[in-house]
Design a protein around this motif. Structure first.
Motif, PDB file in Angstrom:
ATOM      1  N   THR A 111       0.842  -1.203   0.000  1.00  0.00           N
ATOM      2  CA  THR A 111       0.000   0.000   0.000  1.00  0.00           C
ATOM      3  C   THR A 111       0.871   1.244   0.000  1.00  0.00           C
ATOM      4  O   THR A 111       0.634   2.193  -0.749  1.00  0.00           O
TER       5      THR A 111
ATOM      6  N   ASP B  87     -15.994   8.853  -0.101  1.00  0.00           N
ATOM      7  CA  ASP B  87     -15.720   7.801   0.887  1.00  0.00           C
ATOM      8  C   ASP B  87     -16.479   6.516   0.582  1.00  0.00           C
ATOM      9  O   ASP B  87     -15.961   5.418   0.778  1.00  0.00           O
TER      10      ASP B  87
ATOM     11  N   SER C 264     -17.150   5.178  -2.149  1.00  0.00           N
ATOM     12  CA  SER C 264     -16.617   4.321  -3.211  1.00  0.00           C
ATOM     13  C   SER C 264     -15.087   4.248  -3.198  1.00  0.00           C
ATOM     14  O   SER C 264     -14.469   3.827  -4.164  1.00  0.00           O
ATOM     15  N   SER C 265     -14.471   4.664  -2.096  1.00  0.00           N
ATOM     16  CA  SER C 265     -13.009   4.589  -2.036  1.00  0.00           C
ATOM     17  C   SER C 265     -12.566   3.225  -1.542  1.00  0.00           C
ATOM     18  O   SER C 265     -12.886   2.805  -0.434  1.00  0.00           O
ATOM     19  N   LYS C 266     -11.791   2.543  -2.381  1.00  0.00           N
ATOM     20  CA  LYS C 266     -11.379   1.174  -2.094  1.00  0.00           C
ATOM     21  C   LYS C 266     -10.439   1.091  -0.894  1.00  0.00           C
ATOM     22  O   LYS C 266     -10.451   0.159  -0.127  1.00  0.00           O
ATOM     23  N   HIS C 267      -9.547   2.095  -0.801  1.00  0.00           N
ATOM     24  CA  HIS C 267      -8.414   1.938   0.112  1.00  0.00           C
ATOM     25  C   HIS C 267      -8.571   2.652   1.451  1.00  0.00           C
ATOM     26  O   HIS C 267      -7.810   2.405   2.369  1.00  0.00           O
ATOM     27  N   THR C 268      -9.565   3.548   1.536  1.00  0.00           N
ATOM     28  CA  THR C 268      -9.605   4.451   2.684  1.00  0.00           C
ATOM     29  C   THR C 268      -9.639   3.739   4.035  1.00  0.00           C
ATOM     30  O   THR C 268      -8.831   4.034   4.917  1.00  0.00           O
TER      31      THR C 268
ATOM     32  N   GLN D  41      -8.834   0.700   5.184  1.00  0.00           N
ATOM     33  CA  GLN D  41      -7.609   0.029   5.624  1.00  0.00           C
ATOM     34  C   GLN D  41      -6.493   1.047   5.894  1.00  0.00           C
ATOM     35  O   GLN D  41      -5.779   0.957   6.886  1.00  0.00           O
ATOM     36  N   SER D  42      -6.366   2.036   5.019  1.00  0.00           N
ATOM     37  CA  SER D  42      -5.318   3.044   5.195  1.00  0.00           C
ATOM     38  C   SER D  42      -5.520   3.834   6.480  1.00  0.00           C
ATOM     39  O   SER D  42      -4.551   4.257   7.105  1.00  0.00           O
TER      40      SER D  42
ATOM     41  N   THR E 200     -10.659  11.106   5.884  1.00  0.00           N
ATOM     42  CA  THR E 200     -11.175  10.522   4.646  1.00  0.00           C
ATOM     43  C   THR E 200     -11.111  11.561   3.526  1.00  0.00           C
ATOM     44  O   THR E 200     -10.953  12.760   3.769  1.00  0.00           O
TER      45      THR E 200
ATOM     46  N   LYS F   4     -12.948   9.419 -13.518  1.00  0.00           N
ATOM     47  CA  LYS F   4     -12.578   8.060 -13.931  1.00  0.00           C
ATOM     48  C   LYS F   4     -11.971   8.050 -15.320  1.00  0.00           C
ATOM     49  O   LYS F   4     -10.984   7.362 -15.584  1.00  0.00           O
TER      50      LYS F   4
END
Lengths: 328, 94
Positions: A50, A219, A221-225, A227-228, A237, A285
């Protein structure tokens, strides 16, 4: 300053091979206590990956970000503006270098990172795929793009990974002039002739939404937030940071007498925030997937610079091999 | 102590999150011994949480004679500092 591939006098057993759950627990506890993780500490592979992804994207953004502004160096309206712009673009290059070094502490080589950028595998901030059409764009970038970047970067000064956090402290310190010089340009134009005002307004209209989108997907649709945030790489966020940016920037635009291109934008008394209209994520996108106005041009410029610089790298290596006695 | 032992430069991380800072040097037969000695010489009062040592001969340094040529040019680049830009007081958060 980071040292890569630190040698241990006695090589330790690669920790992945043993005691994984215990190590994982200790790692989580350290994060919980807000301790910094350093290059030689055990870390979960996903944390490492990451960070490599995030830090290298950040580094690429700094390097690619030199291009839109560099476009105006030869046409800056005065010697003062030119000297300032050169200094700013030079800073961006420096920031890229700090960040590549921080990424390298995670065990990936600089050459590999550059290759990922040049062959299109790596991403960089979508904002740099927009063109700089007029001088006012240099002002708008400093004011809005650097403003958004600062908003994003200040919390990273407290991120859990030591080398990244320390690089960010240095970058934020240097970044503070970037936004002010941008606002100064906008102010000069806003107080100038009707044509100059129109130029400033046009730049704001083109840069506003891309700047808002710099904070990344919402937030939901954020894949990584999530876990990060657990790993304390991120402290806020995307939507929280975006909201802060909007809240501080709207009054600045009002001061300039410029109109933010969002008819739905309004102060919400209950929320105590400026609320924006819906963001067109399809544009974000599309640009991220390579279909922005300048994606192709940016990568071509990086490839060209890399190729045309090859003889310099080769010559330096040849010179070092012939004369250099790096080691006694 | 033998003069034949090479010189090592010692860097200490004072606490979690900070960078390693140069604190001094010492002689040791090898890197492992240098770390052990550095622990005894430089961290007796909990001055650190991490030690780096590097052979002094591995360090390349700038020439003091060239200091002016190297560093003076930055002096007139005041525009690299945020205070160079006049922003009206009414404008906040810049």
């Amino acid at each position: 300053m980071y040292t890569q591939a630190l040698d241990s006098p006695t090589p330790a057993v690669r920790p992945e091979s043993a005691g994984q759950p215990a190590l994982e627990r200790r790692f989580e506890e350290r994060i919980e206590r807000d301790e910094k993780i350093e290059p030689k500490d055990w870390m979960p592979e996903a944390y490492r990956q990451t960070l490599i992804r995030q830090i290298s994207q950040h580094a690429h953004s700094e390097i690619v970000g030199m291009l839109p502004e560099g476009n105006w160096i030869t046409r800056a309206p005065s010697l003062r503006r030119k000297a300032v712009l050169i200094a700013k673009v030079q800073d961006e290059g420096g920031h890229g270098m700090y960040l590549y070094s921080a990424a390298e502490t995670l065990g990936i080589a600089r050459a590999e990172l550059l290759e990922q950028l040049l062959d299109g595998r790596a991403k960089y901030s979508s904002i740099f795929n927009y063109p700089t059409l007029t001088w006012a764009d240099v002002g708008a970038i400093g004011w809005l793009v650097d403003g958004a970047a600062i908003m994003n970067q200040i919390p990273i000064c407290r991120c859990s990974y030591g080398p990244y956090a320390r690089a960010m402290v240095r970058i934020c310190k240097e970044e503070s002039f970037h936004q002010r010089q941008g606002f100064e340009i906008m102010l000069a134009l806003a107080r100038g002739t009707p044509q100059q005002r129109a130029m400033a307004q046009d730049a704001l209209e083109r840069w506003w939404w891309p700047s808002i989108m710099m904070f990344g997907p919402s937030d939901a649709s954020s894949k990584h937030t999530a876990q990060s945030m657990r790993w304390r790489i991120k402290r806020f966020t995307n939507d929280e940071l975006r909201q802060r940016f909007v809240d501080v920037t709207v009054p600045q635009a009002e001061f300039l007498g410029l109109t933010i291109p969002d008819p739905a934008l309004h102060w919400d008394e209950a929320a105590q925030h400026y609320l924006t209209g819906p963001i067109d994520w399809s544009e974000f996108k599309a640009v991220l997937q390579g279909n922005g106005p300048c994606n192709e041009e940016r990568i071509q410029a990086r490839r060209k610079a890399h190729e045309e610089g090859r003889w310099v790298r080769d010559a330096a290596a040849a010179h070092a091999a012939k004369h250099g006695r790096v080691r006694a | 102590m033998s003069d034949d032992w090479p010189l090592f430069e010692v860097f200490i991380r004072a606490r979690s999150g900070l960078e390693h800072k140069h604190v001094g040097s010492l002689h040791a037969a090898d890197a492992r011994m240098a770390i052990e000695h550095a622990r005894d010489v430089y961290t007796r009062r909990q001055e650190g949480v991490s030690i780096w040592v590097v052979r002094s001969s591995e360090i390349a340094a700038s020439d003091p004679e060239e200091a002016d040529a190297l560093f003076e040019p930055a002096r007139d680049k005041v525009y690299r500092h945020p205070t160079f830009y006049a922003i009206p007081d009414e404008v906040k958060n810049l």
